[in-house]
Design a protein around this motif. Sequence first.
Motif, PDB file in Angstrom:
ATOM      1  N   PRO A 158     -46.713 -23.580  87.679  1.00 14.02           N
ATOM      2  CA  PRO A 158     -45.476 -23.507  86.889  1.00 14.02           C
ATOM      3  C   PRO A 158     -44.320 -24.154  87.652  1.00 14.02           C
ATOM      4  N   PRO A 159     -43.219 -24.453  86.933  1.00 13.26           N
ATOM      5  CA  PRO A 159     -42.912 -24.147  85.524  1.00 13.26           C
ATOM      6  C   PRO A 159     -43.663 -25.056  84.564  1.00 13.26           C
ATOM      7  N   TRP A 160     -43.814 -24.551  83.318  1.00  4.96           N
ATOM      8  CA  TRP A 160     -44.570 -25.258  82.297  1.00  4.96           C
ATOM      9  C   TRP A 160     -43.686 -25.611  81.112  1.00  4.96           C
ATOM     10  N   THR A 161     -44.179 -26.553  80.318  1.00 10.74           N
ATOM     11  CA  THR A 161     -43.504 -26.891  79.063  1.00 10.74           C
ATOM     12  C   THR A 161     -44.281 -26.380  77.858  1.00 10.74           C
ATOM     13  N   ASP A 162     -45.549 -26.010  78.033  1.00 10.45           N
ATOM     14  CA  ASP A 162     -46.368 -25.502  76.935  1.00 10.45           C
ATOM     15  C   ASP A 162     -46.139 -23.999  76.786  1.00 10.45           C
ATOM     16  N   PRO A 163     -45.626 -23.517  75.652  1.00  8.55           N
ATOM     17  CA  PRO A 163     -45.326 -22.087  75.499  1.00  8.55           C
ATOM     18  C   PRO A 163     -46.560 -21.201  75.561  1.00  8.55           C
ATOM     19  N   ARG A 164     -47.740 -21.769  75.356  1.00  9.43           N
ATOM     20  CA  ARG A 164     -48.963 -20.961  75.397  1.00  9.43           C
ATOM     21  C   ARG A 164     -49.343 -20.562  76.811  1.00  9.43           C
ATOM     22  N   ASN A 165     -48.875 -21.308  77.801  1.00  7.95           N
ATOM     23  CA  ASN A 165     -49.306 -21.062  79.181  1.00  7.95           C
ATOM     24  C   ASN A 165     -48.870 -19.697  79.692  1.00  7.95           C
ATOM     25  N   PHE A 166     -47.673 -19.274  79.294  1.00  7.38           N
ATOM     26  CA  PHE A 166     -47.186 -17.965  79.735  1.00  7.38           C
ATOM     27  C   PHE A 166     -48.123 -16.864  79.258  1.00  7.38           C
ATOM     28  N   GLY A 167     -48.590 -16.965  78.021  1.00  5.39           N
ATOM     29  CA  GLY A 167     -49.517 -15.976  77.481  1.00  5.39           C
ATOM     30  C   GLY A 167     -50.860 -15.986  78.199  1.00  5.39           C
ATOM     31  N   VAL A 168     -51.321 -17.171  78.560  1.00  5.43           N
ATOM     32  CA  VAL A 168     -52.582 -17.279  79.303  1.00  5.43           C
ATOM     33  C   VAL A 168     -52.461 -16.573  80.649  1.00  5.43           C
ATOM     34  N   LEU A 169     -51.366 -16.807  81.350  1.00  5.57           N
ATOM     35  CA  LEU A 169     -51.148 -16.156  82.643  1.00  5.57           C
ATOM     36  C   LEU A 169     -51.002 -14.648  82.477  1.00  5.57           C
ATOM     37  N   ARG A 170     -50.323 -14.206  81.412  1.00  4.49           N
ATOM     38  CA  ARG A 170     -50.140 -12.765  81.196  1.00  4.49           C
ATOM     39  C   ARG A 170     -51.475 -12.067  80.969  1.00  4.49           C
ATOM     40  N   ARG A 171     -52.398 -12.709  80.268  1.00  2.36           N
ATOM     41  CA  ARG A 171     -53.720 -12.108  80.075  1.00  2.36           C
ATOM     42  C   ARG A 171     -54.439 -11.949  81.406  1.00  2.36           C
ATOM     43  N   ALA A 172     -54.262 -12.922  82.292  1.00  3.27           N
ATOM     44  CA  ALA A 172     -54.891 -12.832  83.613  1.00  3.27           C
ATOM     45  C   ALA A 172     -54.270 -11.704  84.440  1.00  3.27           C
ATOM     46  N   THR A 173     -52.948 -11.529  84.348  1.00  2.00           N
ATOM     47  CA  THR A 173     -52.321 -10.434  85.112  1.00  2.00           C
ATOM     48  C   THR A 173     -52.831  -9.082  84.621  1.00  2.00           C
ATOM     49  N   ARG A 174     -53.008  -8.946  83.316  1.00  2.00           N
ATOM     50  CA  ARG A 174     -53.510  -7.672  82.780  1.00  2.00           C
ATOM     51  C   ARG A 174     -54.931  -7.413  83.241  1.00  2.00           C
ATOM     52  N   LEU A 175     -55.731  -8.452  83.318  1.00  3.50           N
ATOM     53  CA  LEU A 175     -57.112  -8.312  83.770  1.00  3.50           C
ATOM     54  C   LEU A 175     -57.164  -7.738  85.182  1.00  3.50           C
ATOM     55  N   TYR A 176     -56.328  -8.268  86.076  1.00  2.00           N
ATOM     56  CA  TYR A 176     -56.378  -7.828  87.465  1.00  2.00           C
ATOM     57  C   TYR A 176     -55.607  -6.533  87.700  1.00  2.00           C
ATOM     58  N   GLU A 177     -54.524  -6.312  86.967  1.00  2.09           N
ATOM     59  CA  GLU A 177     -53.819  -5.030  87.102  1.00  2.09           C
ATOM     60  C   GLU A 177     -54.712  -3.869  86.662  1.00  2.09           C
ATOM     61  N   LYS A 178     -55.532  -4.102  85.658  1.00  2.22           N
ATOM     62  CA  LYS A 178     -56.403  -3.043  85.146  1.00  2.22           C
ATOM     63  C   LYS A 178     -57.357  -2.531  86.216  1.00  2.22           C
ATOM     64  N   GLN A 179     -57.697  -3.384  87.159  1.00  2.00           N
ATOM     65  CA  GLN A 179     -58.666  -3.010  88.190  1.00  2.00           C
ATOM     66  C   GLN A 179     -58.068  -2.125  89.282  1.00  2.00           C
ATOM     67  N   THR A 180     -56.755  -2.099  89.401  1.00  2.00           N
ATOM     68  CA  THR A 180     -56.129  -1.398  90.533  1.00  2.00           C
ATOM     69  C   THR A 180     -55.089  -0.363  90.108  1.00  2.00           C
ATOM     70  N   THR A 181     -54.946  -0.139  88.810  1.00  2.00           N
ATOM     71  CA  THR A 181     -53.907   0.770  88.342  1.00  2.00           C
ATOM     72  C   THR A 181     -54.489   1.891  87.499  1.00  2.00           C
ATOM     73  N   VAL A 182     -53.689   2.939  87.347  1.00  2.00           N
ATOM     74  CA  VAL A 182     -54.025   4.043  86.448  1.00  2.00           C
ATOM     75  C   VAL A 182     -53.362   3.752  85.105  1.00  2.00           C
ATOM     76  N   SER A 183     -54.160   3.679  84.053  1.00  2.00           N
ATOM     77  CA  SER A 183     -53.634   3.325  82.740  1.00  2.00           C
ATOM     78  C   SER A 183     -52.851   4.468  82.116  1.00  2.00           C
ATOM     79  N   ALA A 184     -51.981   4.114  81.194  1.00  2.00           N
ATOM     80  CA  ALA A 184     -51.252   5.116  80.420  1.00  2.00           C
ATOM     81  C   ALA A 184     -52.183   5.767  79.405  1.00  2.00           C
ATOM     82  N   PRO A 185     -51.887   6.984  78.980  1.00  2.00           N
ATOM     83  CA  PRO A 185     -52.693   7.625  77.933  1.00  2.00           C
ATOM     84  C   PRO A 185     -52.676   6.800  76.655  1.00  2.00           C
ATOM     85  N   ALA A 186     -53.806   6.736  75.979  1.00  2.00           N
ATOM     86  CA  ALA A 186     -53.922   5.907  74.772  1.00  2.00           C
ATOM     87  C   ALA A 186     -52.950   6.349  73.684  1.00  2.00           C
ATOM     88  N   PHE A 187     -52.657   7.657  73.601  1.00  2.00           N
ATOM     89  CA  PHE A 187     -51.803   8.136  72.512  1.00  2.00           C
ATOM     90  C   PHE A 187     -50.364   7.641  72.631  1.00  2.00           C
TER      91      PHE A 187
END
Length: 294
Positions: free
Chosen positions: A151-180
């Motif tokens: 980055p920085p990027w000009t394609d607006p889709r790139n931010f979403g691609v990176l955000r999906r990757a951050t969620r993938l790795y955060e999920k492995q090391t964090t305690v999730s919120a209750p589903a409700f």
Amino acid sequence: SRDNPVILFVHGGPGNPLSPYASAVYGSWEKDFTLVQWDQRGAGRTFGRNPPSADTELTIEQMARDGVEVAVYLTRHLHKKKVILLGGSWGSALAVHMVKARPDLFYAYVGIGQLVESAENQAATFGKVMALARAAGDVRTLSTLEALGTPPWTDPRNFGVLRRATRLYEKQTTVSAPAFWWVPAPQYATPQERINYENGEEFSYLQFVGLKGNGMFSKVDLWKLGGTFEVPVFLLQGSEDLVSVPEVAKRYYDSLSAPEKAFILLPQTGHDPNERMIEAEYNVLRTRVVPRLR
């Protein structure tokens, strides 16, 4: 209750109002605080009642003026001298603009997942996720991010691609919120409310990233606002946050001058809120902010 301190929440996204989920997440606070949820310009019910035209452009300056107007209304309507300001993610950048513009309206600022500067935040996120993917031998994520380029990027889709990757790795090391937590309250679960939320989210996302990488996020630079605050500042940060990474938030915090300040790092917590984060927010409010109101 007008007897309780008032908290104005500045939500993230920018198209992700907390209103549909506020009772589930923050309902237990209502005995001690009066909680105010604000659907920002272009988001949620505000989008539904005042849908912006296709050529509408959101700016952080305009939205900060909106937030100040809301705060002024609250002081008059609830008969308060000031309110407490709480902002998370995108809302943390917007809230700093608000408190810098009108410190007389706020008792304190509590920031969660503090964004600081667009290029700095995005570069730190990209670098951390790339390092995690290499360490894990995650060829799929590596190839996906390498295809984006740095980055920085000009394609607006790139931010979403990176955000999906951050969620993938955060999920492995964090305690999730209750589903409700993320089940909308009944008054927000109607078909029209869902349409308003989704349309506002789409509109606000494009305003945030911009069609050429030139949206509101590209203009976030809290360093330019200066490091002197006239109100106490408390920053709460997830140790595993890959969006507003702790190192960037801490450098910003260290530069600040305020009547009182604290930086609180929370283990097993990422960018999205969990029970540990909400408990820490409540404790800061009760033990550090409320005593200053007397």
